[in-house]
Scaffold this motif. Structure first.
Motif, mmCIF file in Angstrom:
data_model
loop_
_atom_site.group_PDB
_atom_site.id
_atom_site.type_symbol
_atom_site.label_atom_id
_atom_site.label_comp_id
_atom_site.label_asym_id
_atom_site.label_seq_id
_atom_site.Cartn_x
_atom_site.Cartn_y
_atom_site.Cartn_z
ATOM 1 N N VAL A 139 3.564 19.396 0.611
ATOM 2 C CA VAL A 139 2.569 20.085 -0.203
ATOM 3 C C VAL A 139 1.868 19.064 -1.078
ATOM 4 C CG1 VAL A 139 2.160 21.843 -1.953
ATOM 5 C CG2 VAL A 139 3.933 22.203 -0.229
ATOM 6 N N ALA A 140 0.545 19.083 -1.098
ATOM 7 C CA ALA A 140 -0.226 18.136 -1.898
ATOM 8 C C ALA A 140 -0.521 18.722 -3.269
ATOM 9 C CB ALA A 140 -1.528 17.795 -1.188
ATOM 10 N N ASN A 141 -0.781 17.833 -4.216
ATOM 11 C CA ASN A 141 -1.134 18.260 -5.569
ATOM 12 C C ASN A 141 -2.624 18.527 -5.721
ATOM 13 O OD1 ASN A 141 1.553 17.963 -6.528
ATOM 14 N ND2 ASN A 141 1.231 15.746 -6.713
ATOM 15 N N ASP A 142 -3.395 18.126 -4.700
ATOM 16 C CA ASP A 142 -4.847 18.286 -4.753
ATOM 17 C C ASP A 142 -5.340 18.557 -3.334
ATOM 18 O OD1 ASP A 142 -7.789 17.202 -4.694
ATOM 19 O OD2 ASP A 142 -7.306 17.331 -6.828
ATOM 20 N N THR A 143 -6.307 19.439 -3.203
ATOM 21 C CA THR A 143 -6.803 19.813 -1.874
ATOM 22 C C THR A 143 -7.499 18.659 -1.162
ATOM 23 O OG1 THR A 143 -8.842 20.660 -2.867
ATOM 24 C CG2 THR A 143 -7.064 22.245 -2.474
ATOM 25 N N ARG A 144 -7.869 17.628 -1.902
ATOM 26 C CA ARG A 144 -8.536 16.471 -1.292
ATOM 27 C C ARG A 144 -7.544 15.469 -0.723
ATOM 28 N NH1 ARG A 144 -11.722 14.323 -6.365
ATOM 29 N NH2 ARG A 144 -9.801 15.078 -7.355
ATOM 30 N N GLU A 145 -6.280 15.657 -0.996
ATOM 31 C CA GLU A 145 -5.283 14.642 -0.662
ATOM 32 C C GLU A 145 -4.960 14.595 0.825
ATOM 33 O OE1 GLU A 145 -0.989 12.921 -2.258
ATOM 34 O OE2 GLU A 145 -1.686 14.895 -2.927
ATOM 35 N N VAL A 146 -4.918 13.382 1.356
ATOM 36 C CA VAL A 146 -4.422 13.106 2.704
ATOM 37 C C VAL A 146 -3.442 11.945 2.598
ATOM 38 C CG1 VAL A 146 -6.442 13.958 3.964
ATOM 39 C CG2 VAL A 146 -6.388 11.576 3.187
ATOM 40 N N PHE A 147 -2.578 11.820 3.590
ATOM 41 C CA PHE A 147 -1.582 10.757 3.586
ATOM 42 C C PHE A 147 -1.991 9.665 4.572
ATOM 43 C CE2 PHE A 147 1.318 14.623 2.948
ATOM 44 C CZ PHE A 147 1.118 14.612 1.570
ATOM 45 N N TYR A 148 -1.887 8.435 4.136
ATOM 46 C CA TYR A 148 -2.152 7.292 5.003
ATOM 47 C C TYR A 148 -0.975 7.124 5.970
ATOM 48 C CZ TYR A 148 -3.741 2.512 6.137
ATOM 49 O OH TYR A 148 -4.201 1.385 6.769
ATOM 50 N N SER A 149 -1.236 6.622 7.169
ATOM 51 C CA SER A 149 -0.154 6.362 8.117
ATOM 52 C C SER A 149 -0.494 5.136 8.948
ATOM 53 C CB SER A 149 0.073 7.571 9.031
ATOM 54 O OG SER A 149 -0.820 7.553 10.131
#
Length: 258
Positions: free
Chosen positions: A162-172
């Protein structure tokens, strides 16, 4: 464990993405050009005859032109500029480029882009372009390095993050090959350190990265984790540095008093 994603092969309109997208390229370091092979000529009895090297060079050039034409006619995607390098031989021959053109837009190595998902019901995929190639049949392909939305990133014990902000994505560091025509358009991705406040949406629209998703262990890691390999940490540090230079001096997060 290698994860894979299915991509649609037709572009969609900008309206499919909720974020406001920026159309400028993100200039980054890319591989250097290799010198082009040139044919040699031999003088025999006052007559200039083409050597086998010249014939091979001509055939390669002709194949390159046919490959470009096939790519433009079949897919609407065409390479731009001189090749960076050539790998493989015969039917396995692959030509690498720094940029390509599609739908009136030009895309470069290290651009962050949105790609059409499959099925269409999913949100567009977010990725960096790491390589641009043209196959023997003229098809243009790209190697992409994925970002994961929280709902796409599986936890090791099941469920999703779950992200803290709707804009958040995770780098991989998960990479896949995709058709170049699956690219929708560019997007903006900011790498923001955990101790900094997030940029304002209106002033700096785009995606936000604060963490790295380990696709093998299915866990999240901080951008500043100490157990990254040196090259990996240098890559992350550079991305953070470039993002901060664009965002300016973001305020530090205020620590909550207990």
């Amino acid at each position: 464990m290698v994860l894979s994603r299915s991509l649609a092969q037709v572009p969609s309109s900008d309206g499919e993405e909720n974020f406001v997208l920026e159309t400028r390229s993100q200039e980054r370091n890319s591989t250097s050009f290799e010198e082009k092979m040139e044919g040699k000529r031999r003088k025999r009895k006052m007559v200039y005859q083409e050597s086998d090297d010249d014939e091979e060079e001509k055939e390669r050039n002709q194949e390159d032109e046919e490959r470009k034409e096939a790519g433009e006619k079949s897919h609407g995607v065409k390479p731009v500029g001189e090749p960076v390098k050539v790998t493989g031989k015969g039917k396995e021959r692959i030509i690498h480029y720094r940029q390509f053109e599609y739908g009136g837009n030009r895309y470069h190595l290290e651009d962050s882009v949105l790609l059409n998902p499959q099925p269409d019901s999913e949100k567009p995929y977010v990725a960096f372009i790491k390589d641009i190639t043209q196959r023997n049949d003229g098809r243009m392909m790209i190697m992409v390095q994925w970002f994961y939305r929280p709902e796409e990133a599986e936890k090791k014990g099941g469920g999703n993050w779950v992200a803290n902000d709707t804009r958040e994505v995770f780098y991989s560091f998960h990479c896949d090959e995709a058709d170049a025509e699956s690219v929708m358009h560019r997007c903006v991705v900011y790498f923001v350190p955990a101790h900094k406040q997030l940029p304002k949406r209106k002033q700096n629209p785009g995606f936000i990265v604060r963490k790295v998703y380990d696709t093998d262990e299915k866990k999240l890691r901080k951008l500043t984790d100490k157990d990254y390999e040196v090259e990996v940490q240098d890559e992350i540090d550079l991305l953070v540095e470039k993002s901060m230079s664009r965002l300016g001096d973001l305020p530090d997060l205020e620590l909550r008093k207990m």
